[in-house]
Write a protein that holds these residues in place. Structure first.
Motif, PDB file in Angstrom:
ATOM      1  N   ARG A 160       0.845  -1.195   0.000  1.00 29.25           N
ATOM      2  CA  ARG A 160       0.000   0.000   0.000  1.00 29.25           C
ATOM      3  C   ARG A 160       0.880   1.245   0.000  1.00 29.25           C
ATOM      4  NH1 ARG A 160      -4.244   0.778   4.748  1.00 29.25           N
ATOM      5  NH2 ARG A 160      -5.442  -0.632   3.444  1.00 29.25           N
ATOM      6  N   ARG A 161       0.396   2.300  -0.642  1.00 33.72           N
ATOM      7  CA  ARG A 161       1.073   3.601  -0.587  1.00 33.72           C
ATOM      8  C   ARG A 161       0.772   4.246   0.757  1.00 33.72           C
ATOM      9  NH1 ARG A 161       3.114   5.435  -5.372  1.00 33.72           N
ATOM     10  NH2 ARG A 161       2.332   4.401  -7.230  1.00 33.72           N
ATOM     11  N   ILE A 162       1.813   4.806   1.373  1.00 32.56           N
ATOM     12  CA  ILE A 162       1.686   5.443   2.680  1.00 32.56           C
ATOM     13  C   ILE A 162       2.186   6.870   2.563  1.00 32.56           C
ATOM     14  CG2 ILE A 162       2.436   5.373   5.086  1.00 32.56           C
ATOM     15  CD1 ILE A 162       3.080   2.346   4.461  1.00 32.56           C
ATOM     16  N   GLU A 163       1.386   7.822   3.033  1.00 29.46           N
ATOM     17  CA  GLU A 163       1.802   9.222   3.050  1.00 29.46           C
ATOM     18  C   GLU A 163       2.537   9.482   4.354  1.00 29.46           C
ATOM     19  OE1 GLU A 163       1.635  11.250   0.481  1.00 29.46           O
ATOM     20  OE2 GLU A 163       0.649   9.635  -0.629  1.00 29.46           O
ATOM     21  N   THR A 164       3.791   9.898   4.248  1.00 29.46           N
ATOM     22  CA  THR A 164       4.618  10.197   5.411  1.00 29.46           C
ATOM     23  C   THR A 164       5.048  11.656   5.355  1.00 29.46           C
ATOM     24  OG1 THR A 164       6.781   9.738   4.428  1.00 29.46           O
ATOM     25  CG2 THR A 164       5.519   7.839   5.236  1.00 29.46           C
ATOM     26  N   ALA A 165       5.713  12.130   6.393  1.00 28.85           N
ATOM     27  CA  ALA A 165       6.231  13.500   6.408  1.00 28.85           C
ATOM     28  C   ALA A 165       7.276  13.702   5.321  1.00 28.85           C
ATOM     29  CB  ALA A 165       6.822  13.813   7.780  1.00 28.85           C
ATOM     30  N   SER A 193       7.116  12.963  21.755  1.00 30.15           N
ATOM     31  CA  SER A 193       6.603  13.495  20.491  1.00 30.15           C
ATOM     32  C   SER A 193       6.841  12.532  19.341  1.00 30.15           C
ATOM     33  CB  SER A 193       7.235  14.851  20.182  1.00 30.15           C
ATOM     34  OG  SER A 193       8.632  14.740  20.080  1.00 30.15           O
ATOM     35  N   ALA A 194       7.576  11.452  19.594  1.00 32.59           N
ATOM     36  CA  ALA A 194       7.784  10.378  18.622  1.00 32.59           C
ATOM     37  C   ALA A 194       7.970   9.092  19.412  1.00 32.59           C
ATOM     38  CB  ALA A 194       8.984  10.652  17.735  1.00 32.59           C
ATOM     39  N   ILE A 195       7.471   7.983  18.846  1.00 33.92           N
ATOM     40  CA  ILE A 195       7.559   6.694  19.544  1.00 33.92           C
ATOM     41  C   ILE A 195       7.996   5.606  18.582  1.00 33.92           C
ATOM     42  CG2 ILE A 195       5.884   7.183  21.366  1.00 33.92           C
ATOM     43  CD1 ILE A 195       3.744   5.794  19.653  1.00 33.92           C
ATOM     44  N   SER A 196       8.517   4.554  19.173  1.00 33.84           N
ATOM     45  CA  SER A 196       8.869   3.339  18.441  1.00 33.84           C
ATOM     46  C   SER A 196       8.284   2.155  19.182  1.00 33.84           C
ATOM     47  CB  SER A 196      10.387   3.169  18.365  1.00 33.84           C
ATOM     48  OG  SER A 196      10.963   4.064  17.471  1.00 33.84           O
ATOM     49  N   VAL A 197       8.294   1.021  18.506  1.00 33.57           N
ATOM     50  CA  VAL A 197       7.965  -0.243  19.163  1.00 33.57           C
ATOM     51  C   VAL A 197       9.216  -1.090  19.132  1.00 33.57           C
ATOM     52  CG1 VAL A 197       6.576  -2.334  19.057  1.00 33.57           C
ATOM     53  CG2 VAL A 197       5.520  -0.133  18.571  1.00 33.57           C
ATOM     54  N   GLU A 251      14.576  -7.717  19.179  1.00 36.20           N
ATOM     55  CA  GLU A 251      15.485  -6.571  19.196  1.00 36.20           C
ATOM     56  C   GLU A 251      15.424  -5.696  17.951  1.00 36.20           C
ATOM     57  OE1 GLU A 251      19.389  -7.770  20.430  1.00 36.20           O
ATOM     58  OE2 GLU A 251      18.645  -8.714  22.242  1.00 36.20           O
ATOM     59  N   ASP A 252      14.310  -5.755  17.215  1.00 38.77           N
ATOM     60  CA  ASP A 252      14.072  -4.786  16.148  1.00 38.77           C
ATOM     61  C   ASP A 252      13.376  -3.581  16.768  1.00 38.77           C
ATOM     62  OD1 ASP A 252      15.125  -5.866  13.805  1.00 38.77           O
ATOM     63  OD2 ASP A 252      13.335  -7.068  13.412  1.00 38.77           O
ATOM     64  N   GLU A 253      13.450  -2.461  16.072  1.00 37.48           N
ATOM     65  CA  GLU A 253      12.748  -1.270  16.518  1.00 37.48           C
ATOM     66  C   GLU A 253      12.081  -0.624  15.314  1.00 37.48           C
ATOM     67  OE1 GLU A 253      13.792   3.002  18.530  1.00 37.48           O
ATOM     68  OE2 GLU A 253      14.903   1.261  19.251  1.00 37.48           O
ATOM     69  N   TYR A 254      10.794  -0.313  15.439  1.00 32.43           N
ATOM     70  CA  TYR A 254      10.008   0.280  14.370  1.00 32.43           C
ATOM     71  C   TYR A 254       9.515   1.643  14.807  1.00 32.43           C
ATOM     72  CZ  TYR A 254       9.893  -4.392  12.354  1.00 32.43           C
ATOM     73  OH  TYR A 254      10.245  -5.608  11.813  1.00 32.43           O
ATOM     74  N   LEU A 255       9.903   2.682  14.103  1.00 28.05           N
ATOM     75  CA  LEU A 255       9.394   4.021  14.352  1.00 28.05           C
ATOM     76  C   LEU A 255       7.928   4.046  13.933  1.00 28.05           C
ATOM     77  CD1 LEU A 255      10.185   6.908  15.197  1.00 28.05           C
ATOM     78  CD2 LEU A 255      10.684   7.354  12.795  1.00 28.05           C
ATOM     79  N   VAL A 256       7.069   4.599  14.783  1.00 28.60           N
ATOM     80  CA  VAL A 256       5.628   4.605  14.522  1.00 28.60           C
ATOM     81  C   VAL A 256       5.250   5.903  13.806  1.00 28.60           C
ATOM     82  CG1 VAL A 256       3.338   4.626  15.597  1.00 28.60           C
ATOM     83  CG2 VAL A 256       5.142   3.147  16.511  1.00 28.60           C
ATOM     84  N   LEU A 257       4.611   5.766  12.642  1.00 28.05           N
ATOM     85  CA  LEU A 257       4.060   6.913  11.935  1.00 28.05           C
ATOM     86  C   LEU A 257       2.916   7.467  12.775  1.00 28.05           C
ATOM     87  CD1 LEU A 257       3.897   8.653   9.305  1.00 28.05           C
ATOM     88  CD2 LEU A 257       2.206   7.000   8.503  1.00 28.05           C
ATOM     89  N   LEU A 258       2.933   8.766  13.050  1.00 29.54           N
ATOM     90  CA  LEU A 258       1.917   9.350  13.912  1.00 29.54           C
ATOM     91  C   LEU A 258       0.669   9.751  13.131  1.00 29.54           C
ATOM     92  CD1 LEU A 258       4.081  11.367  16.440  1.00 29.54           C
ATOM     93  CD2 LEU A 258       3.018   9.121  16.719  1.00 29.54           C
ATOM     94  N   ASN A 259       0.085   8.747  12.475  1.00 24.92           N
ATOM     95  CA  ASN A 259      -1.235   8.917  11.881  1.00 24.92           C
ATOM     96  C   ASN A 259      -2.233   8.837  13.037  1.00 24.92           C
ATOM     97  OD1 ASN A 259      -1.277   6.181  12.513  1.00 24.92           O
ATOM     98  ND2 ASN A 259      -1.363   5.483  10.414  1.00 24.92           N
TER      99      ASN A 259
END
Length: 91
Positions: free
Chosen positions: A5-10, A37-41, A46-54
């Motif tokens: 899917r296409r995702i709109e990001t900053a 003001s920004a989060i990850s999971v 031991e992976d880390e995923y930055l969460v898009l703040l949609n």
């Protein structure tokens, strides 16, 4: 369900692949008042995923340091960092 899917990001548009992850919601950036003001999971492997703040990602700001199961769209940002656009989550 489509696998991409296409995702709109900053940073513009990215192509995402559907993914399910589980891990701990952690802050990675703070505002001038000390609020996240920004989060990850951080996942168990031991992976880390930055969460898009949609809309769904912003809801996770209320669940810092909680375990979460996320279904969403994985992509890499311009710094090649792993990111996820949250479609749904379960605490």
């Amino acid at each position: 369900m489509k696998s991409r899917r296409r995702i709109e990001t900053a940073e513009g548009t990215a192509i995402g692949k559907f993914l399910t992850i589980d891990g701990l919601v952690i802050p990675v950036q703070w505002d001038e008042e000390g609020n996240a003001s920004a989060i990850s999971v951080a996942t168990l492997d031991e992976d880390e995923y930055l969460v898009l703040l949609n809309e769904m990602g912003q809801q996770l700001l209320r669940h810092l340091k909680e375990e979460v199961l996320i279904k969403g769209w994985f992509y890499r940002n311009s710094n090649n960092r792993k990111c996820i656009a949250v479609e749904s989550y379960t605490l």
